[in-house]
Design a protein around this motif. Structure first.
Motif, PDB file in Angstrom:
ATOM      1  N   ALA A 107       5.634  -2.452  16.784  1.00  0.00           N
ATOM      2  CA  ALA A 107       6.340  -1.171  16.641  1.00  0.00           C
ATOM      3  C   ALA A 107       7.371  -0.979  17.742  1.00  0.00           C
ATOM      4  CB  ALA A 107       5.340  -0.018  16.663  1.00  0.00           C
ATOM      5  N   ASP A 108       8.548  -0.490  17.349  1.00  0.00           N
ATOM      6  CA  ASP A 108       9.553  -0.071  18.334  1.00  0.00           C
ATOM      7  C   ASP A 108       9.809   1.426  18.184  1.00  0.00           C
ATOM      8  OD1 ASP A 108      10.916  -0.166  15.927  1.00  0.00           O
ATOM      9  OD2 ASP A 108      12.163  -1.866  16.507  1.00  0.00           O
ATOM     10  N   THR A 109      10.007   1.850  16.918  1.00  0.00           N
ATOM     11  CA  THR A 109      10.119   3.283  16.609  1.00  0.00           C
ATOM     12  C   THR A 109       9.318   3.569  15.352  1.00  0.00           C
ATOM     13  OG1 THR A 109      12.350   3.382  17.550  1.00  0.00           O
ATOM     14  CG2 THR A 109      11.694   5.177  16.090  1.00  0.00           C
ATOM     15  N   LEU A 110       8.404   4.502  15.452  1.00  0.00           N
ATOM     16  CA  LEU A 110       7.597   4.871  14.295  1.00  0.00           C
ATOM     17  C   LEU A 110       8.019   6.228  13.762  1.00  0.00           C
ATOM     18  CD1 LEU A 110       3.959   3.912  15.423  1.00  0.00           C
ATOM     19  CD2 LEU A 110       5.490   2.605  13.922  1.00  0.00           C
ATOM     20  N   ALA A 111       8.050   6.342  12.431  1.00  0.00           N
ATOM     21  CA  ALA A 111       8.260   7.640  11.787  1.00  0.00           C
ATOM     22  C   ALA A 111       6.890   8.302  11.653  1.00  0.00           C
ATOM     23  CB  ALA A 111       8.903   7.454  10.418  1.00  0.00           C
ATOM     24  N   ILE A 112       6.727   9.479  12.263  1.00  0.00           N
ATOM     25  CA  ILE A 112       5.441  10.172  12.292  1.00  0.00           C
ATOM     26  C   ILE A 112       5.498  11.408  11.393  1.00  0.00           C
ATOM     27  CG2 ILE A 112       3.664  11.208  13.747  1.00  0.00           C
ATOM     28  CD1 ILE A 112       4.206   8.408  14.661  1.00  0.00           C
ATOM     29  N   PRO A 113       4.662  11.480  10.346  1.00  0.00           N
ATOM     30  CA  PRO A 113       4.680  12.667   9.473  1.00  0.00           C
ATOM     31  C   PRO A 113       3.981  13.848  10.128  1.00  0.00           C
ATOM     32  CG  PRO A 113       2.928  11.195   8.798  1.00  0.00           C
ATOM     33  CD  PRO A 113       3.658  10.494   9.908  1.00  0.00           C
ATOM     34  N   ASP A 114       4.346  15.053   9.723  1.00  0.00           N
ATOM     35  CA  ASP A 114       3.706  16.249  10.291  1.00  0.00           C
ATOM     36  C   ASP A 114       2.446  16.640   9.517  1.00  0.00           C
ATOM     37  OD1 ASP A 114       4.934  17.115   7.979  1.00  0.00           O
ATOM     38  OD2 ASP A 114       5.745  18.952   8.837  1.00  0.00           O
ATOM     39  N   LYS A 115       2.163  15.929   8.408  1.00  0.00           N
ATOM     40  CA  LYS A 115       0.931  16.139   7.652  1.00  0.00           C
ATOM     41  C   LYS A 115       0.333  14.772   7.366  1.00  0.00           C
ATOM     42  CE  LYS A 115       2.841  20.209   5.249  1.00  0.00           C
ATOM     43  NZ  LYS A 115       4.209  20.086   5.807  1.00  0.00           N
ATOM     44  N   PHE A 116      -0.992  14.727   7.238  1.00  0.00           N
ATOM     45  CA  PHE A 116      -1.645  13.437   7.072  1.00  0.00           C
ATOM     46  C   PHE A 116      -2.457  13.357   5.787  1.00  0.00           C
ATOM     47  CE2 PHE A 116      -0.490  11.283  10.884  1.00  0.00           C
ATOM     48  CZ  PHE A 116      -0.198  12.299  11.778  1.00  0.00           C
ATOM     49  N   ASP A 117      -2.330  12.210   5.118  1.00  0.00           N
ATOM     50  CA  ASP A 117      -3.030  11.948   3.868  1.00  0.00           C
ATOM     51  C   ASP A 117      -3.257  10.448   3.784  1.00  0.00           C
ATOM     52  OD1 ASP A 117      -3.961  11.674   1.298  1.00  0.00           O
ATOM     53  OD2 ASP A 117      -2.027  12.042   0.346  1.00  0.00           O
ATOM     54  N   ARG A 118      -4.498  10.013   3.965  1.00  0.00           N
ATOM     55  CA  ARG A 118      -4.781   8.579   3.999  1.00  0.00           C
ATOM     56  C   ARG A 118      -4.497   7.900   2.665  1.00  0.00           C
ATOM     57  NH1 ARG A 118      -8.212   4.201   3.864  1.00  0.00           N
ATOM     58  NH2 ARG A 118      -8.572   3.105   5.842  1.00  0.00           N
ATOM     59  N   THR A 119      -4.548   8.650   1.567  1.00  0.00           N
ATOM     60  CA  THR A 119      -4.237   8.049   0.266  1.00  0.00           C
ATOM     61  C   THR A 119      -2.742   7.743   0.139  1.00  0.00           C
ATOM     62  OG1 THR A 119      -3.738  10.105  -0.936  1.00  0.00           O
ATOM     63  CG2 THR A 119      -6.061   9.472  -0.745  1.00  0.00           C
ATOM     64  N   LEU A 120      -1.938   8.360   0.986  1.00  0.00           N
ATOM     65  CA  LEU A 120      -0.468   8.213   1.011  1.00  0.00           C
ATOM     66  C   LEU A 120       0.240   8.914  -0.145  1.00  0.00           C
ATOM     67  CD1 LEU A 120       0.000   4.453   2.043  1.00  0.00           C
ATOM     68  CD2 LEU A 120      -0.388   6.436   3.508  1.00  0.00           C
ATOM     69  N   MET A 121      -0.493   9.479  -1.093  1.00  0.00           N
ATOM     70  CA  MET A 121       0.145  10.067  -2.266  1.00  0.00           C
ATOM     71  C   MET A 121       1.081  11.221  -1.900  1.00  0.00           C
ATOM     72  SD  MET A 121      -0.709   8.135  -4.695  1.00  0.00           S
ATOM     73  CE  MET A 121      -0.206   9.021  -6.158  1.00  0.00           C
ATOM     74  N   MET A 122       0.795  11.895  -0.817  1.00  0.00           N
ATOM     75  CA  MET A 122       1.637  12.992  -0.362  1.00  0.00           C
ATOM     76  C   MET A 122       3.055  12.534  -0.029  1.00  0.00           C
ATOM     77  SD  MET A 122       0.903  15.417   2.976  1.00  0.00           S
ATOM     78  CE  MET A 122      -0.682  15.974   2.371  1.00  0.00           C
ATOM     79  N   TYR A 123       3.190  11.254   0.315  1.00  0.00           N
ATOM     80  CA  TYR A 123       4.486  10.725   0.765  1.00  0.00           C
ATOM     81  C   TYR A 123       5.169   9.825  -0.276  1.00  0.00           C
ATOM     82  CZ  TYR A 123       1.303  11.373   4.750  1.00  0.00           C
ATOM     83  OH  TYR A 123       0.334  11.838   5.607  1.00  0.00           O
ATOM     84  N   SER A 124       4.663   9.794  -1.491  1.00  0.00           N
ATOM     85  CA  SER A 124       5.135   8.819  -2.471  1.00  0.00           C
ATOM     86  C   SER A 124       6.649   8.858  -2.684  1.00  0.00           C
ATOM     87  CB  SER A 124       4.449   9.051  -3.818  1.00  0.00           C
ATOM     88  OG  SER A 124       4.995   8.179  -4.787  1.00  0.00           O
ATOM     89  N   PRO A 125       7.317   7.700  -2.542  1.00  0.00           N
ATOM     90  CA  PRO A 125       8.751   7.622  -2.843  1.00  0.00           C
ATOM     91  C   PRO A 125       9.009   7.399  -4.332  1.00  0.00           C
ATOM     92  CG  PRO A 125       7.993   5.537  -1.983  1.00  0.00           C
ATOM     93  CD  PRO A 125       6.799   6.445  -1.974  1.00  0.00           C
ATOM     94  N   PHE A 126       7.938   7.154  -5.072  1.00  0.00           N
ATOM     95  CA  PHE A 126       8.042   6.926  -6.516  1.00  0.00           C
ATOM     96  C   PHE A 126       7.809   8.234  -7.274  1.00  0.00           C
ATOM     97  CE2 PHE A 126       6.770   2.872  -4.699  1.00  0.00           C
ATOM     98  CZ  PHE A 126       7.543   1.943  -5.384  1.00  0.00           C
ATOM     99  N   PRO A 127       8.432   8.405  -8.433  1.00  0.00           N
ATOM    100  CA  PRO A 127       8.211   9.621  -9.236  1.00  0.00           C
ATOM    101  C   PRO A 127       6.756   9.745  -9.667  1.00  0.00           C
ATOM    102  CG  PRO A 127      10.111   8.372 -10.042  1.00  0.00           C
ATOM    103  CD  PRO A 127       9.405   7.493  -9.069  1.00  0.00           C
ATOM    104  N   ALA A 128       6.277  10.989  -9.751  1.00  0.00           N
ATOM    105  CA  ALA A 128       4.895  11.228 -10.189  1.00  0.00           C
ATOM    106  C   ALA A 128       4.719  10.869 -11.660  1.00  0.00           C
ATOM    107  CB  ALA A 128       4.512  12.681  -9.945  1.00  0.00           C
ATOM    108  N   GLN A 129       5.800  11.017 -12.437  1.00  0.00           N
ATOM    109  CA  GLN A 129       5.724  10.781 -13.877  1.00  0.00           C
ATOM    110  C   GLN A 129       6.929   9.976 -14.346  1.00  0.00           C
ATOM    111  OE1 GLN A 129       3.090  12.083 -15.773  1.00  0.00           O
ATOM    112  NE2 GLN A 129       3.806  10.928 -17.536  1.00  0.00           N
ATOM    113  N   LEU A 130       6.663   8.970 -15.169  1.00  0.00           N
ATOM    114  CA  LEU A 130       7.723   8.188 -15.798  1.00  0.00           C
ATOM    115  C   LEU A 130       7.466   8.179 -17.301  1.00  0.00           C
ATOM    116  CD1 LEU A 130       8.125   5.077 -13.431  1.00  0.00           C
ATOM    117  CD2 LEU A 130       9.824   6.858 -13.856  1.00  0.00           C
ATOM    118  N   ASP A 131       8.176   9.022 -18.029  1.00  0.00           N
ATOM    119  CA  ASP A 131       7.956   9.137 -19.474  1.00  0.00           C
ATOM    120  C   ASP A 131       8.252   7.835 -20.207  1.00  0.00           C
ATOM    121  OD1 ASP A 131       7.147  11.743 -19.179  1.00  0.00           O
ATOM    122  OD2 ASP A 131       9.101  12.608 -19.670  1.00  0.00           O
ATOM    123  N   VAL A 132       9.105   7.018 -19.634  1.00  0.00           N
ATOM    124  CA  VAL A 132       9.432   5.741 -20.269  1.00  0.00           C
ATOM    125  C   VAL A 132       8.188   4.851 -20.374  1.00  0.00           C
ATOM    126  CG1 VAL A 132      10.063   4.521 -18.128  1.00  0.00           C
ATOM    127  CG2 VAL A 132      11.133   3.854 -20.283  1.00  0.00           C
TER     128      VAL A 132
END
Length: 314
Positions: free
Chosen positions: A99-124
């Motif tokens: 590590a040189d610089t870490l991005a630290i979230p202000d809320k924590f969720d071990r499942t990571l779902m809170m931070y998902s960069p992917f859409p919750a729903q893909l109708d396709v």
């Protein structure tokens, strides 16, 4: 006596409010038993809470004071919090010294779902039972079931000189502990092969914070175990020489910004910097959708025919 009409009006209004509330209560309690059981069994029926707004701050590890900075990091955050922070920065605990610089979230969720960069729903993908997506640009994977995301996490894909093949593949075979064909000292826990000829698969191995593999898709141990149990593998014809039905579809897409700023560090300035839009994923999935559904139908037919075969008496 002059106040009596006002009192009557107020009383009538109160009674009306009680009646309305009673009606609502009756409507809720009058749900069918099936609905009630389904609600208890499957929380998806409940309205999803809006995705929380996450703010990121930076934690810098100066080269000459890295040990003291790491000591502070270990004391400042719990084991669960450290796991989350490292995963968001595409690191595992073994490689946290990188590590040189870490991005630290202000809320924590071990499942990571809170931070998902992917859409919750893909109708396709609504008709696709299972789908795996691997994004090269943000070094992350996502699992979808009938268009709903169920899990995502970090990965380390092929390095610049040995990049992971892009496009549509299918899960082939899996082995709880595989040995690398490149180096016999490399043990690959929970390996799932997705390209038999090229020897590409996903499995647990070091996450150093950048694409570093020899074309495979590295995962954290917990994620590798989950995907190993969740994925469907191929079904072979008698004799095992040919494929009767393919396993879970997998799409690897995009390009990594080699030599550029690591995508997850951009979260410090913009918490949505890594988000992938529905439109982008639609454009990636649509060219393969017909093939995916065709292979899924074939698999369903093979599974159905196998389950109806009469087994010989013991």
């Amino acid at each position: 006596m002059k106040n009596l009409p006002l009192f009557g009006i107020a009383l009538a209004a109160l009674m009306m409010a009680v009646l309305v509330q009673c009606k609502k209560d009756n409507e809720i309690s009058g749900q069918s038993a099936d609905q009630h059981l389904l609600q208890k069994k499957d929380s998806v029926i409940k309205a999803e809470a809006p995705k929380p707004v996450i703010k990121y701050t930076s934690m810098i590890f100066p080269a000459k004071k890295k040990d003291s900075a790491m000591s502070f990091f270990n004391k400042q955050f719990s084991e669960e919090e450290r796991y989350t922070i490292l995963a968001l920065n595409r690191l595992d605990s073994k490689n946290k010294w990188r590590a040189d610089t870490l991005a630290i979230p202000d809320k924590f969720d071990r499942t990571l779902m809170m931070y998902s960069p992917f859409p919750a729903q893909l109708d396709v993908l609504k008709d696709v039972k299972k789908m795996v997506l691997f994004s090269y640009p943000i070094q992350a994977y996502a699992l979808y079931e009938n268009g709903k995301i169920i899990k995502w996490g970090p990965t380390s894909m092929g390095k610049k000189a040995a990049q992971t093949k892009r496009g549509l593949m299918f899960a082939n075979w899996k082995k709880e502990l595989a040995i690398s064909t490149i180096d016999s000292d490399w043990k690959l826990p929970y390996n799932v092969n997705v390209h038999n000829t090229l020897g590409i698969g996903w499995h647990q191995y070091d996450l150093p914070g950048f694409p570093a593999s020899h074309s495979c898709l590295r995962l954290l141990m917990d994620d590798a175990k989950y995907l190993y149990s969740w994925v469907d593998t191929w079904i072979l014809n008698k004799g095992g020489a040919t494929v009767k039905a393919n396993g879970t579809p997998v799409i690897v897409f995009g390009d990594y910004q080699w030599g550029g700023k690591k995508p997850w560090k951009k979260l410090i300035e913009d918490s949505k910097a890594n988000d992938i839009s529905v439109e982008e994923l639609n454009s990636i999935i649509n060219p393969h959708l017909e093939k995916i559904l065709e292979e899924q139908k074939k698999r369903d037919e093979v599974v159905a025919s196998t389950s109806t075969e009469v087994k010989p008496a013991a």
